[in-house]
Scaffold this active site. Structure first.
Site: not given
Ligand code: MN
Ligand code: ZN
Length: 494
Positions: A277, A351
């Site tokens: 990120k 997920r």
């Molecule tokens: Mn993530």
């Protein structure tokens, strides 16, 4: 914060501040003020000035002199009488309590006589929630903060008679336990990664379970390997810290009754992994375990309230780190049920760990499974920081959640899982891939999870509602504790 219900008169009630709730509807406003002016004559100039009209959310602080036992008087506006809901009361109580706190008040007494179309129990419940939730602070690491300074630390709600007092007492007790549970979730979410990492989260869950009366089992890396949880192990590959899988059990229902299973994403820090990120705002990712925090907070509430339902909480926990051993795009992971997924983006890690947890949930033959996860940035684009995204296969539970949302004002909105979206997560090499790109990002994340579900199921994407960019009426900035009130209400009313 502790609280009581008491039979009293506003003239004689002992408190640092008396809070009087007043609607804006002209006739009711005038009669409420007239009655109040009989006790506190010098309130009249304040009213004549037009500075307080009972407008929703407004407050005004006045000094009562010798007219009241309480030295301060706070008027709290409710707005139009026809539009008053429990949420109005919650917010008015929060606004009044914040005004009180700013004035250095420690103990508030709430005069709720003007709220007539609601049972005294519902009113007391809402006042307790609004007052207590508004006084949350995360200042564990502030060495200069004087704990309790600038906060209201106790309160009482005034009832007219013994029946009122009994109803108030019961509502205050239940609501206080729920607020305590919300604050547990907020504390866990706000704690930095060097405090809350998988093993310490497991430890904390165990301690909370011991205090509240639910059973906690923490599965370590060896057990996770034996279970072949390839998603959880895959995400953990780049990390120095081992993963854990936390199992919490509350047996409040009949023996053999199918449980409600709650699953919470426990990514204790999400760097994005190799698909790293940007640096700006990355510290927010200490809260990427808010689903886990909500699950633990809800288990606390359910157990402490002794709800007559079997409830299981499951938390897969790991951080998501980039390193020489981390998974990379193109890798293929094999989950607990043997299914495979191609890694398209290592930042779509939630997920992957939820997939194994959802497979694990099947061993309980659950009545329903509700998972909560700070799963997708896309849900913030769709619903902002106000509403949780809801998807799934269990229509009945979604109806229950909508009802719980209308009572708690923890809003949910359903997004569709049409099979056409499946196209987006097709992989050339594995059964599915872990990212479908930007379009319908929340839906494709849910559809990924659906591949691991074999029972009625609801998925709540709390990426927008878990971490608040600014404070609301009674929700703080950052870790909001979202979902604890929603789920506890649903289970309480099952
Ligand atoms: Mn993530
Ligand atoms: Zn994440």
């Amino acid at each position: 914060m502790h609280a009581t219900g008491l039979i009293s008169q506003r003239r004689t009630v002992k408190a640092d501040a008396l809070v009087v709730f007043i609607p804006s509807t002209t006739k009711l406003f005038q009669s409420a003020i007239k009655a109040l002016a009989a006790d506190v004559p010098h309130i009249q100039p304040l009213i004549d000035s037009g500075d307080f009209t009972g407008k929703k959310g407004s407050t005004v602080l006045a000094y009562a002199g010798s007219a009241l036992k309480a030295p301060r008087l706070i008027l709290a506006g409710l707005g139009e009488i026809d539009e008053i809901t429990v949420e109005t009361v919650r917010r008015a109580a929060a606004a009044a309590t914040k005004t009180a706190a700013a004035a250095g008040v420690k103990h508030c007494a709430y005069d709720v006589a003007a709220i007539k179309d609601m049972s005294i129990g519902d009113v007391a419940f809402a006042v307790t929630e609004g007052a207590m939730l508004s006084q949350y602070r995360y200042w564990k690491y502030k060495t200069t903060a004087n704990n309790g300074n600038g906060m209201v630390t106790s309160f009482s709600i005034i009832g007219a008679d013994r029946a009122d007092q009994k109803a108030i007492k019961q509502a205050v007790e239940t609501a206080s336990t729920i607020v305590e549970s919300v604050n547990i979730a907020r504390d866990l979410a706000n704690a930095p990664n060097n405090e809350i990492y998988p093993e310490s989260l497991g430890k904390r869950a165990t301690e909370i379970g011991r205090a509240a009366g639910f059973k906690t089992t923490v599965l370590d890396k060896k057990k996770i390997q034996a279970l072949k949880m390839g998603g959880l192990l895959g995400v953990n590959k780049g990390s120095e810290r081992p993963p854990v899988f936390i199992v919490m059990e509350h047996h409040g229902g009949k023996k053999g009754e199918k449980p409600i299973v709650i699953v919470g994403k426990g990514v204790t820090f999400d760097t994005g992994g190799i698909s790293i990120k940007p640096a700006a705002g990355m510290s927010d990712m200490k809260g990427d375990m808010h689903g886990a925090a909500t699950t633990i907070g809800t288990m606390h509430a359910v157990a402490k309230l002794g709800l007559k339902k079997n409830v299981i909480g499951l938390v897969p926990a790991t951080d998501n780190m980039p390193s020489g051993s981390a998974i990379v795009p193109g890798d293929i992971l094999t989950f607990m049920n043997g299914k495979t997924a191609e890694i398209d983006n290592t930042d779509a890690e939630g997920r992957l760990i939820l997939a194994d947890a959802l497979v694990y949930a099947d061993r309980y033959s659950p009545e329903t499974v509700v998972d909560l996860a700070t799963l997708t940035g896309a849900i913030i684009i769709a619903l902002g920081n106000t509403t949780t995204g809801m998807m799934g296969t269990d229509k009945a539970t979604m109806d229950r959640l909508r009802n719980a949302a209308s009572r708690t004002s923890e809003y949910v909105c359903e997004l569709p899982l049409y099979e056409e979206y499946e196209e987006l997560i097709k992989s050339d090499y594995a059964d599915i891939k872990n990212s479908g790109g930007r379009a319908a990002g929340s839906i494709t994340a849910a559809l990924f999870l659906k591949h691991f579900v074999s029972y009625p199921w609801v998925h709540l994407d709390i990426a927008g509602t878990a971490l608040q960019p600014k404070p609301g009426p009674y929700v703080p900035k950052d870790g909001s504790g979202v979902g604890v009130r929603l789920l506890t209400d649903m289970i309480k009313n099952w």
